[in-house]
Design an enzyme around this catalytic site. Structure first.
Site, short mmCIF file in Angstrom:
data_model
loop_
_atom_site.label_atom_id
_atom_site.label_comp_id
_atom_site.label_asym_id
_atom_site.label_seq_id
_atom_site.Cartn_x
_atom_site.Cartn_y
_atom_site.Cartn_z
N HIS A 1 -6.33 -7.34 -0.47
CA HIS A 1 -6.53 -5.91 -0.61
C HIS A 1 -5.90 -5.44 -1.92
O HIS A 1 -4.87 -5.95 -2.33
CB HIS A 1 -5.88 -5.16 0.56
CG HIS A 1 -6.39 -5.58 1.90
ND1 HIS A 1 -5.77 -6.55 2.64
CD2 HIS A 1 -7.47 -5.18 2.60
CE1 HIS A 1 -6.45 -6.72 3.77
NE2 HIS A 1 -7.50 -5.91 3.76
N ASP B 1 -4.35 -13.05 2.79
CA ASP B 1 -5.60 -12.72 3.46
C ASP B 1 -6.83 -13.03 2.62
O ASP B 1 -7.94 -12.68 2.99
CB ASP B 1 -5.60 -11.27 3.95
CG ASP B 1 -4.78 -10.36 3.06
OD1 ASP B 1 -4.48 -10.77 1.92
OD2 ASP B 1 -4.44 -9.25 3.48
N HIS C 1 0.83 -1.22 0.00
CA HIS C 1 0.00 0.00 0.00
C HIS C 1 0.86 1.27 0.00
O HIS C 1 0.33 2.37 -0.03
CB HIS C 1 -0.93 0.02 1.21
CG HIS C 1 -1.96 -1.08 1.20
ND1 HIS C 1 -2.83 -1.25 0.15
CD2 HIS C 1 -2.23 -2.07 2.09
CE1 HIS C 1 -3.61 -2.31 0.40
NE2 HIS C 1 -3.25 -2.82 1.56
N ASP D 1 -2.74 -10.43 -2.90
CA ASP D 1 -3.27 -10.06 -1.59
C ASP D 1 -4.76 -9.74 -1.74
O ASP D 1 -5.22 -9.35 -2.81
CB ASP D 1 -2.52 -8.81 -1.12
CG ASP D 1 -2.78 -8.46 0.34
OD1 ASP D 1 -1.91 -8.76 1.17
OD2 ASP D 1 -3.85 -7.88 0.63
#
Lengths: 473, 565
Positions: free
Chosen positions: A172, A259, A131, A170
């Site tokens: 996200h 995740d 991120h 991931d």
């Protein structure tokens, strides 16, 4: 490196030549759990995160197997970080020792791969990075420094690689990596993740396809919550793998979050450890770098084992979570239909990429294309306002100018950043350097710092407008 | 006269022994090792040694006899020992069917996770069927090893119970007894080898004990371990595998006995066929990070990091057409002692003008090669010494490099990484004097070749003190603690803190040390590992996990204060 169906790229990079015995080499592993680092005591990104993974890996004895070679991480240099980030106010502030060790873990794997010591490698490191954007005012989504781009730029500078694919698995959206490669047509960035309408960071939709001179080399697959092994592998087989084949990268990186797992507390997907193993076997990344994954007890020990086993070519048929049930991972036909639509849409975007870039060049050559953005740093509660301008060059990916300001715990900063692409043409490069000199001279009242990121010369400058002092990283 | 220490080191070529007292070696003995009759070799050396000791002193003054022997290593290398069945309880993870394990390996259902929770039950009928197969094959010994059995050993115990129910004669080694350290594969190998060698080791130990008592020695008899420490003979009956690689450990402890300070030393033990390299970093011998390798497999046996090079004083010299090659074979003793071929020892003998042995024999042996090489004998001899030192230097550099590249798991370990260079090189073995000074010059450090260097291995055995290493894992949520030794577990308070875990670990070490008859050394204990992790579920702390390591590290017994120069 994909070389299937005899579809070998026209000229393999130098380091790959004569590597006929590559399959016999071990898989490199940097296991760096950072047992002495946490964002805060109860934060998901805390000391305990890889503890059970350690117990599982050590008890399993995988490090003893001839298929695995363990490496120690090192500290990434400030220059390694300056290649990717404009750190505000400086690198020391954003890249703590913990971040430098995590990024350094990826660099160690990169070196081992390029020296031909390993066939592929996994940097099982924390803190994560995907991120963290090009301009870094603080921590976003548990990330300060983006480990994969630090490694990619290092590989380009040190080993002359050009075309690289970064696949973000991931849950996200990998918005930091997307930002860093938004204008780079040589890096294919594909992220599949839980739909941004239901999860942090709220981006990563199919219309985010890259900047005007790099359209179609950024692709985003928003997955409906609850997507299973079947759905994710469908996207892999029908979108990711065919596009990688067409793009012909010299290196494939898996930005490997864990995740998507059905037990993750921060997301809502239904991926299994075995699904991760299959994904990595099919994707066959040259390098995987750990990202998120916060089901530290029920998922991570098994998912990490699965990734290691798949990369090392070790039979993973006996790997399963204690509560694994085979029937749980059938995909809802309506979801599959939705995914089919996304696959078609993005395949079309990718195929039209040259056409898209060409038409921008025809219409806009010489002009500055601007966009204004607001970026929120959830961890550090910072709001950044950014004006980004790209100079459209007929010959090269151009150069990028960013005017960024934000108020954070260290005060208010306004900075001006100039990025020169590694493949920048001499004319753009000269103009960018002149522009840097001019900004340092003329805009002292407006800016706190002016930064120059000259990747073509591997030169990184930082100008402190208050002290009238220039530093070379 | 002060207290007497006796040390005997059974090496591959020779068995050495010393009797020492008050920092002096009173007597030493050397006999060729008879591989088929290790006891005979030991008794021969012992009888030589005891000739100089008065009858009264045998009973009154000898405070310990320490033996370092290759019996178990030899047994395993030769495939001797008992037939053993291995039952593994792996649960999820590696597919063991794909691994090349031992004959008579059975993989059964049942699983425990890293917290010690049972995640899959055992199947009784499956165990019963295996019991029938094992006994039908005439096998009497079984090793049973479960993944994470150190966190919950009920499956291993249950397998034993089921097997013994029907087949009371079976002897069973359980994984948790052998080692509680993480690494299931090493635990399986160690348990298996323990079952293979335990009976033969027990018989050997018994005959050694009888022989010493018959000769009037009543002192404790201790066995040297690969970690440079001793264990009482009685304890060794449970852990025969810990006796492996005690030879190199004896050399390191010998170097330690000769120096006894906080310097960084490279220990170079030059034998006939091989040279063993080891490191003492700032006064502490370096351990192998992965445990000893036995017959090609990693075990849980803690050992010094020793690098063995196929290069020794008796290595055969040859001219390969463009350079001189050294070893890797040994045809016999050096030519100067009547051996069949030219060796590095002969080269040194020439340079030292016959100080080691017959100068003319050395000359004759090297002359042949010197003709082929077109070099004068003296020049050739210098070239041989240079080549030997080149290879030793490469080996030492490589050892430092691998030590620097050992994995680390904490940020401060990476940030505070530093380079260490040797302060000195300690030569062990008869040939040391010939090579070590030139080698030390290459590193720009001191050379130490002591008059006791030729018997330093036996000296190291004689003066070594006991070691004991305990790891405690405590889980406040499960309110339990687990030790790596003897499968000991117990209750740990739900509000226990790191300090409690450390106290408990030290108390347990004291208890176990006393039980083993080495209680007085518990004062030397030190904590070498302390980790604590908060277990957070949701946003609140639900428990703590502690890992504490406490040990009596390798060292020299208090009665020995160092050698006289």
């Amino acid at each position: 490196m994909k070389e299937k169906n005899g579809n070998i790229s026209a000229s393999p990079p130098a380091w790959k030549k004569g590597s006929g015995g590559k399959e016999a080499l071990p898989t490199g592993l940097v296991f760096f759990p950072a047992f002495d680092w946490a964002i805060s005591p109860t934060h998901p990104e805390r000391e305990e995160r890889l503890l059970y993974t350690r117990d599982q890996l050590f008890e399993e004895g995988v490090m003893d197997l001839p298929q695995i070679r363990q490496y120690q991480p090192r500290l990434a240099d400030h220059k390694d970080i300056a290649r990717v980030h404009f750190c505000v106010p400086d690198i020391e502030t954003q890249a703590t020792e913990a971040h430098r060790v995590a990024a350094g873990g990826a660099l160690v794997i990169a070196d081992a791969l390029m020296k031909g010591e390993i066939k592929n490698g996994f940097a099982l490191v924390r803190p994560p990075g995907h991120h963290a954007m090009r301009v870094a005012h603080g921590n976003r989504g548990f990330c300060n420094i983006n480990n994969e781009p630090v490694m990619v730029e290092y590989l380009r500078q040190k080993y002359g690689l050009q075309r690289i694919a970064v696949i973000d698995t991931d849950v996200h959206h990998g918005d930091g990596t997307q930002d860093i490669y938004w204008h780079d047509p040589d890096v294919l960035f594909i992220s599949f993740h839980q739909d941004g309408r239901t999860l942090y960071p709220g981006s990563g939709f199919t219309n985010e396809i890259g900047g005007p001179l790099a359209a179609g080399t950024t692709l985003n697959v928003p997955l409906p919550p609850g997507t299973t092994d079947e759905g994710i592998l469908f996207v892999l087989d029908n979108l990711v793998l065919p596009i990688i084949d067409e793009f012909e990268p010299e290196l494939i990186v898996n930005s490997a979050g864990q995740d998507n797992h059905y037990s993750d507390p921060l997301a809502n997907m239904s991926f299994s450890a075995r699904g991760y193993a299959i994904l990595n076997e099919k994707l066959a990344p040259d390098i995987a770098v750990l990202e998120g994954g916060y089901s530290i007890e029920t998922a991570l020990p098994y998912v990490n084992m699965g990734i290691i086993m798949a990369m090392a070519g070790i039979d993973y048929s006996n790997l399963y979570e204690p509560d694994f049930r085979e029937d749980r991972f059938k995909e809802d036909p309506r979801n599959l239909k939705k995914l089919e639509g996304i696959v078609q849409e993005l395949t079309a975007v990718f195929r039209r990429r040259q056409e898209l870039v060409q038409s921008t060049r025809l219409q806009k050559s010489g002009s500055l294309l601007q966009r204004n953005r607001q970026i929120y740093y959830d961890t550090d509660q910072i709001r950044e306002a950014q004006k980004e301008a790209l100079r459209v060059c007929p010959d090269c990916p151009g150069c990028l100018l960013i005017d960024s300001q934000a108020s954070g715990p260290r005060g208010h900063f306004r900075v001006y950043c100039i990025n020169i692409h590694i493949r920048c043409c001499p004319q753009c490069r000269q103009e960018a350097r002149d522009h840097y000199a001019e900004m340092c001279r003329q805009t002292k009242e407006l800016f706190d710092y002016v930064y120059l990121q000259d990747r073509a010369a591997d030169l990184y400058l930082q100008y402190d407008c208050h002290l009238n002092a220039e530093d070379m990283v | 006269m002060s207290k007497i220490l006796v040390g005997i080191d059974v090496g591959g070529t020779f068995t050495d022994g010393v009797v020492c007292a008050g920092g002096k070696i009173l007597d030493s003995a050397k006999h060729p090792t008879e591989e088929g009759d290790l006891q005979g070799s030991i008794f021969a050396v012992l009888d030589d040694l005891l000739q100089g000791v008065k009858k009264d002193d045998l009973a009154n003054k000898i405070i310990q006899v320490v033996l370092s022997t290759t019996l178990v290593t030899n047994l395993l290398a030769a495939g001797g020992g008992e037939q053993v069945a291995l039952i593994m309880i792996p649960g999820p993870g590696l597919n063991l069917k794909q691994l090349d394990f031992f004959p008579h390996t059975y993989i059964i259902s049942g699983a425990v996770d890293f917290r010690g929770k049972i995640i899959e039950p055992l199947k009784q009928t499956q165990v019963e069927e295996i019991g029938t197969l094992i006994t039908a094959a005439g096998i009497k010994k079984v090793a049973v090893v479960g993944k994470f059995s150190q966190r919950n050993n009920s499956h291993e115990r249950l397998v034993e119970e089921i097997l013994k129910n029907r087949h009371p004669h079976l002897e069973i080694v359980r994984g948790f007894e052998v080692s509680g350290q993480l690494n299931f594969l090493r635990r399986a190998v160690t348990a298996y080898y323990t079952a293979v060698t335990r009976d033969k080791w027990a018989r050997f130990a018994d005959s050694i004990k009888k022989a010493l008592r018959k000769r009037g020695i009543v002192s404790p008899i201790n066995i040297l371990k690969a970690d440079g420490g001793t264990m009482p003979l009685e304890v060794s009956l449970h852990n025969p595998c810990e006796t492996v690689f005690s030879g190199p450990a004896a050399s390191v402890m010998g170097a330690f006995a000769l120096t006894m300070d906080q310097q960084t030393s490279v220990v170079v033990d030059i034998g006939g066929t091989t040279t063993d390299l080891a490191l003492i970093l700032e006064g502490r011998p370096l351990y192998a990070s992965r445990g000893a390798v036995l017959s090609g497999r990693y075990t849980h046996v803690r050992s010094f990091a020793v690098r063995s090079m196929a290069l020794g004083g008796d290595s055969t010299l040859r001219w390969t057409g463009n350079k001189i090659s050294v070893g890797p074979d040994r045809l016999g003793p050096a030519a100067c002692f009547g051996g069949p071929a030219a060796t590095p020892t002969d080269a040194v003998n020439i340079l030292e003008k016959g100080k080691l042995g017959s100068l003319s024999l050395s000359h004759r042996a090297l002359e042949e090669i010197s003709k082929q090489a077109g070099l004068k004998v003296e020049k050739l001899a210098r070239e041989v010494v240079r080549r030997v030192n080149d290879r030793l230097k490469d080996g030492i550099d490589d050892m430092f490099r691998s030590w620097e590249q050992e994995p680390a798991y904490k940020i401060w370990e990476i940030v505070n990484k530093r380079q260490v260079r040797p302060d000195r090189i300690v030569g062990i073995g008869a040939a040391a004097g010939a090579f070590i000074p030139a080698l030390a010059e290459r590193f720009g450090c001191q050379a130490l070749v002591h008059r006791y260097s030729p018997v330093a291995n036996a000296l190291g055995a004689a003066v070594a003190r006991p070691t004991l290493s305990l790891l405690l894992h405590a889980d406040t949520q499960r309110q339990s603690y687990y030790l790596n030794l003897e499968g000991i577990t117990g209750k740990f308070s739900s509000d226990g803190q790191l300090a409690d875990a450390k106290d408990l670990a030290q108390k347990k070490l004291q208890e176990i040390a006393e039980k083993r008859g080495i209680g007085k050394y518990a004062d030397h204990r030190e904590i070498f590992l302390e980790e604590q992790f908060n277990m957070i579920r949701g946003w609140s702390t639900t428990g703590k996990l502690f890992d504490v390591g406490v040990q009596i590290a390798s060292g020299i017994i208090d009665e020995f204060k160092g050698v006289q120069p």
